[in-house]
Design a protein around this motif. Structure first.
Motif, PDB file in Angstrom:
ATOM      1  N   PRO A  12      14.630   9.394   3.759  1.00 56.58           N
ATOM      2  CA  PRO A  12      13.532  10.264   4.210  1.00 56.58           C
ATOM      3  C   PRO A  12      13.100  11.286   3.169  1.00 56.58           C
ATOM      4  O   PRO A  12      11.905  11.538   2.993  1.00 56.58           O
ATOM      5  CB  PRO A  12      14.116  10.942   5.455  1.00 56.58           C
ATOM      6  N   GLU A  13      14.069  11.864   2.454  1.00 56.55           N
ATOM      7  CA  GLU A  13      13.713  12.888   1.469  1.00 56.55           C
ATOM      8  C   GLU A  13      12.931  12.307   0.294  1.00 56.55           C
ATOM      9  O   GLU A  13      12.036  12.958  -0.255  1.00 56.55           O
ATOM     10  CB  GLU A  13      14.961  13.628   0.970  1.00 56.55           C
ATOM     11  N   MET A  14      13.260  11.075  -0.102  1.00 63.66           N
ATOM     12  CA  MET A  14      12.530  10.416  -1.187  1.00 63.66           C
ATOM     13  C   MET A  14      11.105  10.102  -0.754  1.00 63.66           C
ATOM     14  O   MET A  14      10.145  10.339  -1.493  1.00 63.66           O
ATOM     15  CB  MET A  14      13.247   9.133  -1.601  1.00 63.66           C
ATOM     16  N   ARG A  15      10.956   9.578   0.441  1.00 61.67           N
ATOM     17  CA  ARG A  15       9.625   9.259   0.957  1.00 61.67           C
ATOM     18  C   ARG A  15       8.784  10.520   1.103  1.00 61.67           C
ATOM     19  O   ARG A  15       7.611  10.542   0.754  1.00 61.67           O
ATOM     20  CB  ARG A  15       9.754   8.541   2.296  1.00 61.67           C
ATOM     21  N   GLU A  16       9.408  11.594   1.591  1.00 61.07           N
ATOM     22  CA  GLU A  16       8.680  12.860   1.759  1.00 61.07           C
ATOM     23  C   GLU A  16       8.201  13.391   0.412  1.00 61.07           C
ATOM     24  O   GLU A  16       7.096  13.917   0.288  1.00 61.07           O
ATOM     25  CB  GLU A  16       9.584  13.878   2.446  1.00 61.07           C
ATOM     26  N   ARG A  17       9.037  13.236  -0.614  1.00 64.23           N
ATOM     27  CA  ARG A  17       8.647  13.698  -1.949  1.00 64.23           C
ATOM     28  C   ARG A  17       7.445  12.911  -2.468  1.00 64.23           C
ATOM     29  O   ARG A  17       6.514  13.482  -3.056  1.00 64.23           O
ATOM     30  CB  ARG A  17       9.823  13.560  -2.922  1.00 64.23           C
ATOM     31  N   LEU A  18       7.440  11.597  -2.241  1.00 64.49           N
ATOM     32  CA  LEU A  18       6.300  10.778  -2.659  1.00 64.49           C
ATOM     33  C   LEU A  18       5.030  11.183  -1.924  1.00 64.49           C
ATOM     34  O   LEU A  18       3.945  11.268  -2.517  1.00 64.49           O
ATOM     35  CB  LEU A  18       6.596   9.297  -2.392  1.00 64.49           C
ATOM     36  N   GLU A  19       5.152  11.436  -0.633  1.00 66.09           N
ATOM     37  CA  GLU A  19       3.984  11.808   0.155  1.00 66.09           C
ATOM     38  C   GLU A  19       3.398  13.141  -0.301  1.00 66.09           C
ATOM     39  O   GLU A  19       2.173  13.306  -0.354  1.00 66.09           O
ATOM     40  CB  GLU A  19       4.356  11.863   1.642  1.00 66.09           C
ATOM     41  N   LYS A  20       4.264  14.086  -0.648  1.00 66.87           N
ATOM     42  CA  LYS A  20       3.799  15.405  -1.066  1.00 66.87           C
ATOM     43  C   LYS A  20       3.128  15.382  -2.432  1.00 66.87           C
ATOM     44  O   LYS A  20       2.372  16.298  -2.774  1.00 66.87           O
ATOM     45  CB  LYS A  20       4.975  16.387  -1.074  1.00 66.87           C
ATOM     46  N   MET A  21       3.411  14.342  -3.227  1.00 68.46           N
ATOM     47  CA  MET A  21       2.786  14.230  -4.543  1.00 68.46           C
ATOM     48  C   MET A  21       1.302  13.886  -4.443  1.00 68.46           C
ATOM     49  O   MET A  21       0.551  14.071  -5.399  1.00 68.46           O
ATOM     50  CB  MET A  21       3.496  13.137  -5.362  1.00 68.46           C
ATOM     51  N   LYS A  22       0.861  13.396  -3.294  1.00 67.31           N
ATOM     52  CA  LYS A  22      -0.510  12.918  -3.136  1.00 67.31           C
ATOM     53  C   LYS A  22      -1.348  13.942  -2.391  1.00 67.31           C
ATOM     54  O   LYS A  22      -0.931  14.465  -1.357  1.00 67.31           O
ATOM     55  CB  LYS A  22      -0.526  11.591  -2.364  1.00 67.31           C
ATOM     56  N   PRO A  23      -2.574  14.219  -2.874  1.00 67.36           N
ATOM     57  CA  PRO A  23      -3.453  15.150  -2.165  1.00 67.36           C
ATOM     58  C   PRO A  23      -3.710  14.756  -0.714  1.00 67.36           C
ATOM     59  O   PRO A  23      -3.900  15.628   0.137  1.00 67.36           O
ATOM     60  CB  PRO A  23      -4.743  15.092  -2.992  1.00 67.36           C
ATOM     61  N   VAL A  24      -3.699  13.455  -0.406  1.00 71.84           N
ATOM     62  CA  VAL A  24      -3.940  13.031   0.973  1.00 71.84           C
ATOM     63  C   VAL A  24      -2.694  13.182   1.842  1.00 71.84           C
ATOM     64  O   VAL A  24      -2.761  13.061   3.070  1.00 71.84           O
ATOM     65  CB  VAL A  24      -4.435  11.569   1.049  1.00 71.84           C
ATOM     66  N   GLY A  25      -1.545  13.437   1.225  1.00 70.76           N
ATOM     67  CA  GLY A  25      -0.332  13.721   1.972  1.00 70.76           C
ATOM     68  C   GLY A  25       0.336  12.537   2.637  1.00 70.76           C
ATOM     69  O   GLY A  25       1.114  12.706   3.585  1.00 70.76           O
ATOM     70  N   ARG A  26       0.077  11.339   2.167  1.00 69.94           N
ATOM     71  CA  ARG A  26       0.712  10.152   2.746  1.00 69.94           C
ATOM     72  C   ARG A  26       0.683   9.019   1.741  1.00 69.94           C
ATOM     73  O   ARG A  26      -0.002   9.091   0.709  1.00 69.94           O
ATOM     74  CB  ARG A  26      -0.016   9.718   4.023  1.00 69.94           C
ATOM     75  N   LEU A  27       1.407   7.952   2.046  1.00 67.62           N
ATOM     76  CA  LEU A  27       1.358   6.742   1.232  1.00 67.62           C
ATOM     77  C   LEU A  27       0.130   5.924   1.628  1.00 67.62           C
ATOM     78  O   LEU A  27      -0.441   6.097   2.710  1.00 67.62           O
ATOM     79  CB  LEU A  27       2.623   5.910   1.428  1.00 67.62           C
ATOM     80  N   GLY A  28      -0.262   5.014   0.763  1.00 71.17           N
ATOM     81  CA  GLY A  28      -1.381   4.135   1.082  1.00 71.17           C
ATOM     82  C   GLY A  28      -0.957   3.032   2.034  1.00 71.17           C
ATOM     83  O   GLY A  28       0.229   2.739   2.186  1.00 71.17           O
ATOM     84  N   GLU A  29      -1.933   2.420   2.674  1.00 77.58           N
ATOM     85  CA  GLU A  29      -1.698   1.297   3.577  1.00 77.58           C
ATOM     86  C   GLU A  29      -2.214   0.015   2.931  1.00 77.58           C
ATOM     87  O   GLU A  29      -3.227   0.026   2.221  1.00 77.58           O
ATOM     88  CB  GLU A  29      -2.400   1.513   4.912  1.00 77.58           C
ATOM     89  N   ALA A  30      -1.518  -1.088   3.191  1.00 77.18           N
ATOM     90  CA  ALA A  30      -1.944  -2.370   2.632  1.00 77.18           C
ATOM     91  C   ALA A  30      -3.374  -2.709   3.046  1.00 77.18           C
ATOM     92  O   ALA A  30      -4.138  -3.300   2.275  1.00 77.18           O
ATOM     93  CB  ALA A  30      -0.988  -3.473   3.071  1.00 77.18           C
ATOM     94  N   SER A  31      -3.754  -2.315   4.242  1.00 76.79           N
ATOM     95  CA  SER A  31      -5.117  -2.595   4.727  1.00 76.79           C
ATOM     96  C   SER A  31      -6.164  -1.892   3.878  1.00 76.79           C
ATOM     97  O   SER A  31      -7.298  -2.373   3.754  1.00 76.79           O
ATOM     98  CB  SER A  31      -5.255  -2.161   6.187  1.00 76.79           C
ATOM     99  N   GLU A  32      -5.795  -0.766   3.266  1.00 79.31           N
ATOM    100  CA  GLU A  32      -6.746  -0.033   2.417  1.00 79.31           C
ATOM    101  C   GLU A  32      -6.964  -0.759   1.090  1.00 79.31           C
ATOM    102  O   GLU A  32      -8.060  -0.694   0.511  1.00 79.31           O
ATOM    103  CB  GLU A  32      -6.249   1.393   2.211  1.00 79.31           C
ATOM    104  N   ILE A  33      -5.955  -1.455   0.613  1.00 77.25           N
ATOM    105  CA  ILE A  33      -6.125  -2.284  -0.581  1.00 77.25           C
ATOM    106  C   ILE A  33      -6.988  -3.499  -0.241  1.00 77.25           C
ATOM    107  O   ILE A  33      -7.872  -3.890  -1.023  1.00 77.25           O
ATOM    108  CB  ILE A  33      -4.758  -2.729  -1.136  1.00 77.25           C
TER     109      ILE A  33
END
Length: 252
Positions: free
Chosen positions: A205-226
């Motif tokens: 969880p802490e690794m995922r949270e760190r990745l999410e905070k690195m992005k201005p949108v505050g989350r990871l991307g979704e495959a559907s968006e690609i």
């Protein structure tokens, strides 16, 4: 180019981003030729998608020239031509260039570790793009080639091999767009950031949270968006020779 009744080839099409893009193409009425090395996943993908469109599957190593030539010849025969290609197959073999500790070199990235990623992620894109373009030109059919790059193409720690391959993919994309435009073939690339997958879901969880905070949108991307980005490239006839970065703003 509208996707309805078009034949789209997707490498690495039985899983992950490739399968999600296959779902998008099927929803738009395209016929699908899925290439992957995992026979079990190919069978599962075909079972899922065959209810809505024509789907043929092919097992091949995209880094093997003879296999690629044979598979694309078979696809050409099966579908009487190709209208689009998504060059999605890829692998990771991450590692630092070298590790140094206590005055000694502890380890180095091996040639095999480097070359295996170049073989699949760069040479494979070259081989499949070449064969798809040859079929389009021979049959005098306009088409679209989409190459999957990455924001890592600008350089990323622990990914000498992957970054080099993805940078090469962009260079090929621009070159092909200039060479193939005279035949009515457009070529573009997509550079995803970190996309939510089974691998990211399994992160601490802490690794995922760190990745999410690195992005201005505050989350990871979704495959559907690609997949949505691939649809845009297919449908926008004025888009070629460029890279779409879908990374949540991480590379600003």
């Amino acid at each position: 180019m509208q996707l309805k009744d078009k034949t789209i080839v997707i490498t690495g099409g039985a899983q992950g981003l490739g399968l999600e893009m296959a779902r998008m193409c099927a929803a738009e009425g395209a016929k699908l030729a899925l290439i992957d090395m995992n026979a079990e996943q190919l069978a599962a993908a075909k079972a899922e998608l065959a209810a809505s469109t024509t789907v043929n599957t092919y097992s091949a190593n995209v880094a093997d020239e003879s296999e690629v030539e044979a598979i694309f010849s078979q696809i050409d025969n099966d579908f009487s031509g190709i209208d689009g290609l998504i060059n999605n197959a890829g692998i990771l073999r991450d590692g630092l260039l070298l590790k140094y500790k206590d005055g000694e070199i502890q380890s180095k990235m091996s040639l095999q570790q480097f070359q295996s990623v170049i073989d699949v992620n760069l040479t494979g894109v070259f081989l499949c793009g070449r064969e798809a373009a040859a079929i389009m030109v021979k049959r005098q059919r306009k088409g679209v080639i989409i190459n999957m790059s990455s924001v890592a193409r600008s350089g990323n720690m622990g990914q000498t091999n992957y970054a080099a391959a993805k940078a090469g993919v962009v260079a090929m994309t621009v070159t092909w767009a200039r060479e193939l435009g005279r035949y009515g073939i457009r070529v573009a690339a997509i550079a995803p950031g970190v996309i939510r997958t089974a691998m990211t879901d399994a992160m601490k969880p802490e690794m995922r949270e760190r990745l999410e905070k690195m992005k201005p949108v505050g989350r990871l991307g979704e495959a559907s968006e690609i997949a949505h980005t691939a649809k845009y490239i297919f449908e926008n006839d004025f888009y070629t020779g460029r890279v779409v970065e879908i990374d949540g703003g991480i590379s600003m």
